[in-house]
Design a protein around this motif. Structure first.
Motif, mmCIF file in Angstrom:
data_model
loop_
_atom_site.group_PDB
_atom_site.id
_atom_site.type_symbol
_atom_site.label_atom_id
_atom_site.label_comp_id
_atom_site.label_asym_id
_atom_site.label_seq_id
_atom_site.Cartn_x
_atom_site.Cartn_y
_atom_site.Cartn_z
ATOM 1 N N VAL A 170 0.861 -1.185 0.000
ATOM 2 C CA VAL A 170 0.000 0.000 0.000
ATOM 3 C C VAL A 170 0.894 1.230 0.000
ATOM 4 O O VAL A 170 1.878 1.293 0.751
ATOM 5 C CB VAL A 170 -0.934 0.025 1.225
ATOM 6 N N ILE A 171 0.552 2.186 -0.848
ATOM 7 C CA ILE A 171 1.388 3.373 -0.986
ATOM 8 C C ILE A 171 0.517 4.605 -1.176
ATOM 9 O O ILE A 171 -0.571 4.519 -1.767
ATOM 10 C CB ILE A 171 2.360 3.207 -2.179
ATOM 11 N N PRO A 172 0.941 5.758 -0.666
ATOM 12 C CA PRO A 172 0.177 6.984 -0.918
ATOM 13 C C PRO A 172 0.133 7.272 -2.414
ATOM 14 O O PRO A 172 1.142 7.108 -3.110
ATOM 15 C CB PRO A 172 0.977 8.073 -0.179
ATOM 16 N N SER A 226 9.614 4.959 -4.367
ATOM 17 C CA SER A 226 8.188 5.165 -4.058
ATOM 18 C C SER A 226 7.442 5.641 -5.295
ATOM 19 O O SER A 226 6.327 5.189 -5.579
ATOM 20 C CB SER A 226 8.027 6.171 -2.919
ATOM 21 N N MET A 227 8.058 6.547 -6.058
ATOM 22 C CA MET A 227 7.425 7.047 -7.275
ATOM 23 C C MET A 227 7.276 5.934 -8.313
ATOM 24 O O MET A 227 6.268 5.871 -9.026
ATOM 25 C CB MET A 227 8.250 8.202 -7.848
ATOM 26 N N GLU A 228 8.241 5.042 -8.380
ATOM 27 C CA GLU A 228 8.139 3.911 -9.313
ATOM 28 C C GLU A 228 6.978 2.998 -8.940
ATOM 29 O O GLU A 228 6.262 2.485 -9.813
ATOM 30 C CB GLU A 228 9.453 3.124 -9.318
ATOM 31 N N ILE A 230 4.260 3.952 -7.368
ATOM 32 C CA ILE A 230 3.040 4.683 -7.733
ATOM 33 C C ILE A 230 2.740 4.489 -9.216
ATOM 34 O O ILE A 230 1.595 4.254 -9.610
ATOM 35 C CB ILE A 230 3.182 6.174 -7.390
ATOM 36 N N ASN A 231 3.756 4.562 -10.028
ATOM 37 C CA ASN A 231 3.573 4.396 -11.474
ATOM 38 C C ASN A 231 3.171 2.970 -11.842
ATOM 39 O O ASN A 231 2.622 2.737 -12.917
ATOM 40 C CB ASN A 231 4.855 4.780 -12.214
ATOM 41 N N ASN A 232 3.449 2.009 -10.940
ATOM 42 C CA ASN A 232 3.125 0.602 -11.209
ATOM 43 C C ASN A 232 1.904 0.106 -10.435
ATOM 44 O O ASN A 232 1.596 -1.087 -10.478
ATOM 45 C CB ASN A 232 4.332 -0.286 -10.864
ATOM 46 N N MET A 233 1.224 0.985 -9.716
ATOM 47 C CA MET A 233 0.061 0.533 -8.938
ATOM 48 C C MET A 233 -1.038 0.014 -9.859
ATOM 49 O O MET A 233 -1.158 0.441 -11.016
ATOM 50 C CB MET A 233 -0.472 1.655 -8.046
ATOM 51 N N ASN A 234 -1.826 -0.938 -9.366
ATOM 52 C CA ASN A 234 -2.925 -1.471 -10.177
ATOM 53 C C ASN A 234 -4.289 -1.284 -9.532
ATOM 54 O O ASN A 234 -5.308 -1.630 -10.123
ATOM 55 C CB ASN A 234 -2.705 -2.956 -10.499
ATOM 56 N N THR A 235 -4.322 -0.736 -8.315
ATOM 57 C CA THR A 235 -5.591 -0.480 -7.629
ATOM 58 C C THR A 235 -5.502 0.866 -6.922
ATOM 59 O O THR A 235 -4.478 1.175 -6.301
ATOM 60 C CB THR A 235 -5.897 -1.579 -6.597
ATOM 61 N N LEU A 236 -6.560 1.649 -7.026
ATOM 62 C CA LEU A 236 -6.596 2.963 -6.376
ATOM 63 C C LEU A 236 -7.880 3.127 -5.582
ATOM 64 O O LEU A 236 -8.974 2.831 -6.067
ATOM 65 C CB LEU A 236 -6.511 4.077 -7.422
ATOM 66 N N ILE A 287 2.735 15.833 -6.746
ATOM 67 C CA ILE A 287 3.625 14.682 -6.710
ATOM 68 C C ILE A 287 2.778 13.435 -6.506
ATOM 69 O O ILE A 287 2.027 13.337 -5.533
ATOM 70 C CB ILE A 287 4.630 14.798 -5.545
ATOM 71 N N GLY A 288 2.859 12.486 -7.411
ATOM 72 C CA GLY A 288 2.097 11.263 -7.234
ATOM 73 C C GLY A 288 1.518 10.733 -8.524
ATOM 74 O O GLY A 288 2.071 10.934 -9.610
ATOM 75 N N LEU A 289 0.404 10.051 -8.404
ATOM 76 C CA LEU A 289 -0.238 9.396 -9.544
ATOM 77 C C LEU A 289 -0.629 10.409 -10.619
ATOM 78 O O LEU A 289 -1.216 11.445 -10.330
ATOM 79 C CB LEU A 289 -1.486 8.653 -9.060
ATOM 80 N N SER A 290 -0.307 10.098 -11.854
ATOM 81 C CA SER A 290 -0.656 10.987 -12.972
ATOM 82 C C SER A 290 -2.098 10.735 -13.404
ATOM 83 O O SER A 290 -2.662 9.658 -13.164
ATOM 84 C CB SER A 290 0.279 10.742 -14.158
ATOM 85 N N LEU A 291 -2.664 11.711 -14.057
ATOM 86 C CA LEU A 291 -4.031 11.580 -14.556
ATOM 87 C C LEU A 291 -4.108 10.480 -15.612
ATOM 88 O O LEU A 291 -5.087 9.728 -15.666
ATOM 89 C CB LEU A 291 -4.509 12.909 -15.135
#
Length: 344
Positions: A170-172, A226-228, A230-236, A287-291
């Protein structure tokens, strides 16, 4: 449910009784131990009504009472769990869910009876439902992102630990915003990870940074990793914000806020401000998940309640058709009102 329709026809008074006892059991479960007077204030029922109904529920073995107040029994918990869906059917929730799911064009619509703005128990119910939805979709190795805010704080709090160990992270979904630690995305991500029996990773970066400052931050290995993720997350899991509220939280100038409102901004997500049709009006560099990543996710759970969020919900729902939206009755009815007005 045909039997419910039959009950409404032949004994309409039973509907009021079921609703009253459901609300009493739910209030006690969230506030136990609680006294009759406090319960009366919580629900707005007369003390005499509370006394009479509590006596019946106690005789049925659904409540216990001692010097500290009232508690719900194990049988009471089982009854309450079964009453959730019955109460929703009595309020016509399934039909409303079906209609709004089609109108908004999203994967799933879940509506909790009541108004979360006026009743904190409704927000807690939304949190519990989010917990169930999330547990049903997560898989080993998943990276789950969560945003900050008061609604997400309740969601994390209402995740019931089940003593299972899960191979998840889990990540912000974005950097820190605001001063209250409890509603920071870092705090919420840590809580969610613990409650789910998984791991968590923090993002030690404020939500808004100038480009040069961000470049310096990304030289830090931990932040870069951490940013990597976020870029690889599959659930939000995310909260849906009003444009004006989020602009104020970001301490934008009065001129900027007025400009956004004049251009029709009603919603904010991930630093982007949208009109009711989902058209982007302005972007606050965050800073974080892109649109773009948000729009491509297959598992998106949006949580927002209160009729004041209706326009925001309509707007953000246009961004990803894979969204599961968890809202309350007041927001759902307002959405329907807005849509009906627009089609006249």
């Amino acid at each position: 449910m045909e039997i419910l329709e039959l009950l409404k026809k032949i004994t309409p008074e039973i509907i009021e009784i079921i609703e009253k006892r459901y609300l009493i059991l739910r209030a006690i479960s969230y506030n136990q131990p609680i006294g009759r007077r406090a319960l009366s204030g919580e629900l707005g029922f007369k003390e005499r009504t509370i006394r009479d109904e509590v006596s019946i529920l106690k005789n049925q073995g659904l409540l216990n009472i001692d010097l500290m107040g009232m508690y719900i029994t194990d049988d009471g918990k089982k009854i309450l769990e079964n009453l959730h869906s019955i109460y929703g059917n009595l309020k016509g929730i399934p039909k409303l869910e079906e209609r709004l799911q089609e109108i908004l064009g999203i994967k799933k619509m879940i509506i909790v009876p009541g108004n979360s703005t006026e009743n904190s128990m409704v927000l807690k119910d939304m949190g519990k439902i989010t917990s169930r939805v999330l547990k049903n979709i997560i898989q080993p190795k998943d990276i789950i992102g969560i945003t900050g805010g008061s609604t997400m704080a309740v969601v994390a709090e209402e995740i019931t630990p089940d003593n299972k160990s899960r191979d998840i992270m889990v990540i912000p979904a974005r950097g820190g915003l605001g001063r209250e630690v409890e509603t920071q995305s870092n705090s919420i991500a840590a809580k969610l990870g613990q409650q789910l029996g998984g791991s968590y990773r923090l993002l030690y970066v404020p939500d808004g940074l100038e480009e040069k400052a961000l470049e310096l931050m990304l030289k830090n290995e931990e932040i870069r990793e951490s940013m990597e993720m976020i870029n690889n997350m599959n659930t939000l899991v995310f909260g849906i914000g009003r444009a004006d509220t989020m602009a104020k939280r970001r301490n934008l100038s009065e001129e900027r806020i007025e400009e956004l409102i004049n251009k029709g901004a009603v919603a904010e997500a991930l630093g982007h401000y949208f009109d009711i049709k989902g058209n982007e009006i302005w972007e606050f560099k965050t800073i974080g998940l892109s649109l773009e990543k948000f729009k491509s996710l297959n598992n998106v759970i949006g949580v927002a309640g209160g009729e004041e969020k209706a326009e925001s919900i309509i707007s953000v729902s246009t961004l990803n058709s894979n969204m599961t939206l968890i809202t309350d009755e007041s927001a759902a009815e307002k959405i329907l009102e807005i849509v009906n007005e627009a089609t006249k």
